[in-house]
Design a protein around this motif. Structure first.
Motif, PDB file in Angstrom:
ATOM      1  N   GLU A   1       0.814  -1.324  -0.034  1.00 40.55           N
ATOM      2  CA  GLU A   1       0.315   0.110  -0.133  1.00 40.55           C
ATOM      3  C   GLU A   1       0.780   1.298  -0.122  1.00 40.55           C
ATOM      4  O   GLU A   1       0.431   2.214  -0.651  1.00 40.55           O
ATOM      5  N   GLN A   2       1.992   0.986   0.578  1.00 36.65           N
ATOM      6  CA  GLN A   2       2.314   2.743   0.985  1.00 36.65           C
ATOM      7  C   GLN A   2       3.740   2.988  -0.177  1.00 36.65           C
ATOM      8  O   GLN A   2       3.552   3.723  -0.822  1.00 36.65           O
ATOM      9  N   ALA A   3       4.021   1.505  -1.545  1.00 37.36           N
ATOM     10  CA  ALA A   3       4.374   2.155  -1.892  1.00 37.36           C
ATOM     11  C   ALA A   3       3.195   2.134  -2.960  1.00 37.36           C
ATOM     12  O   ALA A   3       3.662   3.639  -4.522  1.00 37.36           O
ATOM     13  N   ALA A   4       2.431   1.884  -3.532  1.00 41.67           N
ATOM     14  CA  ALA A   4       1.067   2.427  -4.434  1.00 41.67           C
ATOM     15  C   ALA A   4       1.241   3.892  -3.612  1.00 41.67           C
ATOM     16  O   ALA A   4       0.730   5.023  -4.412  1.00 41.67           O
ATOM     17  N   HIS A   5       1.385   4.764  -2.537  1.00 39.15           N
ATOM     18  CA  HIS A   5       1.050   6.276  -2.198  1.00 39.15           C
ATOM     19  C   HIS A   5       2.023   6.628  -2.592  1.00 39.15           C
ATOM     20  O   HIS A   5       2.376   7.392  -2.892  1.00 39.15           O
ATOM     21  N   ILE A   6       3.677   5.944  -2.677  1.00 36.49           N
ATOM     22  CA  ILE A   6       4.843   6.310  -3.082  1.00 36.49           C
ATOM     23  C   ILE A   6       4.208   7.010  -4.609  1.00 36.49           C
ATOM     24  O   ILE A   6       4.795   8.978  -4.913  1.00 36.49           O
ATOM     25  N   ALA A   7       4.164   5.697  -5.681  1.00 39.92           N
ATOM     26  CA  ALA A   7       3.003   6.474  -6.410  1.00 39.92           C
ATOM     27  C   ALA A   7       2.947   7.568  -6.966  1.00 39.92           C
ATOM     28  O   ALA A   7       3.158   8.849  -7.858  1.00 39.92           O
ATOM     29  N   GLU A   8       1.894   7.920  -5.985  1.00 37.14           N
ATOM     30  CA  GLU A   8       0.692   9.031  -6.060  1.00 37.14           C
ATOM     31  C   GLU A   8       1.835  10.459  -5.545  1.00 37.14           C
ATOM     32  O   GLU A   8       1.498  11.701  -6.041  1.00 37.14           O
ATOM     33  N   ARG A   9       2.230  10.330  -4.486  1.00 41.14           N
ATOM     34  CA  ARG A   9       3.346  11.445  -3.952  1.00 41.14           C
ATOM     35  C   ARG A   9       4.386  12.372  -4.752  1.00 41.14           C
ATOM     36  O   ARG A   9       4.744  13.385  -4.905  1.00 41.14           O
ATOM     37  N   LEU A  10       4.765  10.708  -5.629  1.00 39.54           N
ATOM     38  CA  LEU A  10       6.394  11.938  -6.631  1.00 39.54           C
ATOM     39  C   LEU A  10       5.810  11.691  -7.913  1.00 39.54           C
ATOM     40  O   LEU A  10       6.104  12.019  -8.575  1.00 39.54           O
ATOM     41  N   GLY A  11       4.729  10.969  -8.044  1.00 33.75           N
ATOM     42  CA  GLY A  11       4.274  10.490  -9.968  1.00 33.75           C
ATOM     43  C   GLY A  11       4.093  11.936 -10.399  1.00 33.75           C
ATOM     44  O   GLY A  11       4.317  12.282 -11.503  1.00 33.75           O
ATOM     45  N   GLY A  12       3.300  13.108  -9.417  1.00 30.97           N
ATOM     46  CA  GLY A  12       3.537  14.424 -10.265  1.00 30.97           C
ATOM     47  C   GLY A  12       4.754  14.979 -10.682  1.00 30.97           C
ATOM     48  O   GLY A  12       4.633  15.930 -11.062  1.00 30.97           O
ATOM     49  N   LEU A  13       5.940  14.616  -9.954  1.00 29.54           N
ATOM     50  CA  LEU A  13       7.100  15.445  -9.614  1.00 29.54           C
ATOM     51  C   LEU A  13       8.169  15.226 -10.950  1.00 29.54           C
ATOM     52  O   LEU A  13       8.092  14.479 -11.370  1.00 29.54           O
ATOM     53  N   PRO A  14       8.671  16.069 -12.029  1.00 26.81           N
ATOM     54  CA  PRO A  14       9.570  15.280 -12.534  1.00 26.81           C
ATOM     55  C   PRO A  14      10.410  14.728 -12.656  1.00 26.81           C
ATOM     56  O   PRO A  14      11.672  14.739 -12.947  1.00 26.81           O
ATOM     57  N   VAL A  15      10.548  13.557 -11.778  1.00 28.89           N
ATOM     58  CA  VAL A  15      11.426  12.176 -11.701  1.00 28.89           C
ATOM     59  C   VAL A  15      12.216  11.776 -12.978  1.00 28.89           C
ATOM     60  O   VAL A  15      11.648  11.364 -13.525  1.00 28.89           O
ATOM     61  N   GLU A  16      13.746  11.959 -13.175  1.00 29.20           N
ATOM     62  CA  GLU A  16      14.005  11.978 -14.318  1.00 29.20           C
ATOM     63  C   GLU A  16      14.780  10.710 -14.003  1.00 29.20           C
ATOM     64  O   GLU A  16      15.211   9.625 -15.055  1.00 29.20           O
ATOM     65  N   GLU A  17      15.153   9.865 -12.760  1.00 26.96           N
ATOM     66  CA  GLU A  17      15.736   8.485 -13.027  1.00 26.96           C
ATOM     67  C   GLU A  17      15.485   7.981 -11.299  1.00 26.96           C
ATOM     68  O   GLU A  17      15.313   8.624 -10.698  1.00 26.96           O
ATOM     69  N   ILE A  18      15.411   6.552 -11.598  1.00 31.76           N
ATOM     70  CA  ILE A  18      15.344   6.275  -9.982  1.00 31.76           C
ATOM     71  C   ILE A  18      16.253   5.104  -9.724  1.00 31.76           C
ATOM     72  O   ILE A  18      16.804   4.263 -11.266  1.00 31.76           O
ATOM     73  N   VAL A  19      16.661   5.195  -8.880  1.00 29.39           N
ATOM     74  CA  VAL A  19      18.658   3.804  -8.454  1.00 29.39           C
ATOM     75  C   VAL A  19      17.470   3.667  -7.148  1.00 29.39           C
ATOM     76  O   VAL A  19      17.457   3.911  -6.603  1.00 29.39           O
ATOM     77  N   HIS A  20      18.101   2.345  -6.547  1.00 31.69           N
ATOM     78  CA  HIS A  20      18.003   1.616  -6.395  1.00 31.69           C
ATOM     79  C   HIS A  20      18.390   0.053  -5.493  1.00 31.69           C
ATOM     80  O   HIS A  20      19.034   0.166  -6.785  1.00 31.69           O
ATOM     81  N   SER A  21      18.682  -0.154  -4.503  1.00 33.27           N
ATOM     82  CA  SER A  21      19.519  -1.268  -3.737  1.00 33.27           C
ATOM     83  C   SER A  21      18.763  -2.755  -4.858  1.00 33.27           C
ATOM     84  O   SER A  21      17.449  -2.818  -4.904  1.00 33.27           O
ATOM     85  N   PRO A  22      19.287  -3.576  -4.864  1.00 32.11           N
ATOM     86  CA  PRO A  22      19.419  -4.648  -4.932  1.00 32.11           C
ATOM     87  C   PRO A  22      17.772  -5.594  -4.716  1.00 32.11           C
ATOM     88  O   PRO A  22      17.340  -6.535  -4.991  1.00 32.11           O
ATOM     89  N   LEU A  23      17.920  -5.535  -3.429  1.00 33.74           N
ATOM     90  CA  LEU A  23      17.194  -5.885  -2.616  1.00 33.74           C
ATOM     91  C   LEU A  23      15.447  -6.214  -2.794  1.00 33.74           C
ATOM     92  O   LEU A  23      14.998  -4.817  -3.721  1.00 33.74           O
ATOM     93  N   GLN A  24      14.276  -7.497  -3.314  1.00 37.14           N
ATOM     94  CA  GLN A  24      13.917  -7.413  -3.301  1.00 37.14           C
ATOM     95  C   GLN A  24      12.641  -6.118  -2.970  1.00 37.14           C
ATOM     96  O   GLN A  24      11.347  -5.823  -4.051  1.00 37.14           O
TER      97      GLN A  24
END
Length: 229
Positions: free
Chosen positions: A34-57
């Protein structure tokens, strides 16, 4: 360059009271999804150019909805992986608090080295280097302020924030990074500016990079605190 330091959502290990570390198969629980879906709402409208993440699931799952909404292919960076807790991995927190090393981790973390794992000073070194390297790469590629996301783990994010705040690693336990929270750092040519820490709110529009002007001094701190965004 402005980086949004995103901690993964709540995991099955978080609710079990265990130190997951780099254990395989540790996924987000229902609340974490649920939090992951909420993050998409929170940040989805921002001009995010790149996403980098840890390799863990759990980090991959956390950024997936945002990446889909933004039409981005995330980049995996091994340097943003969770702390290697060595023989502490998988153990319950209630048992670990009895270990002599626990007090070192709390009071003198720069000296803490997990048995069979890595030290927290090593964690900070690799994580800060990764963030600054991505920042420099994006600055060169875009030639302007870029907003990007780095999804990692609690202790890793806290160590990056300690560096950005200019405080010793021994103070990093004073910093909080809850699951699914965002902390934001803008790196200028001379210093980092910490814009937010442990933010779980909705309105993040103030993070949209400003259009530079001839009189802007993006590396200077304003006397009196400035007028805000």
């Amino acid at each position: 360059m402005t980086v949004i330091l995103l901690r993964h959502g709540r995991s099955t290990a978080n609710t079990a009271g265990a130190l997951a570390g780099r254990s395989a198969g540790v996924a987000l629980d229902d609340r974490g999804l649920e939090q992951a879906a909420h993050i998409a709402e929170r940040l989805g409208g921002l001009p995010v150019e790149e996403i980098v993440h840890s390799p863990l699931q759990r980090c991959e799952q956390t950024v997936a909805p945002l990446a889909s909404r933004r039409g981005l292919t995330p980049t995996v960076d091994e340097r943003l992986i969770e702390v290697d807790y060595g023989s502490w991995t998988g153990k319950s927190i209630k048992d670990l608090v009895k270990e002599p090393l626990w007090k070192v981790v709390q009071q003198h973390p720069s000296a803490a080295v997990f048995p069979g794992g890595e030290g927290l000073a090593q964690v900070q070194s690799r994580a800060v280097f990764a963030i600054r390297e991505h920042d420099a790469r994006l600055a060169e590629a875009y030639g302007r302020d870029v907003l990007w996301v780095a999804c990692s783990h609690g202790d890793v994010i806290k160590s990056i924030l300690a560096d950005a705040l200019g405080c010793h690693l021994d103070s990093f336990q004073r910093i909080v990074a809850d699951p699914a929270s965002v902390s934001v750092v803008r790196y200028s040519s001379t210093r980092p500016f910490v814009l937010r820490t442990n933010d779980t709110g909705l309105d993040l529009t103030a993070l949209v990079p400003a259009v530079p002007t001839a009189s802007s001094m993006d590396s200077d701190a304003m006397p009196g605190g400035g007028s805000g965004t």
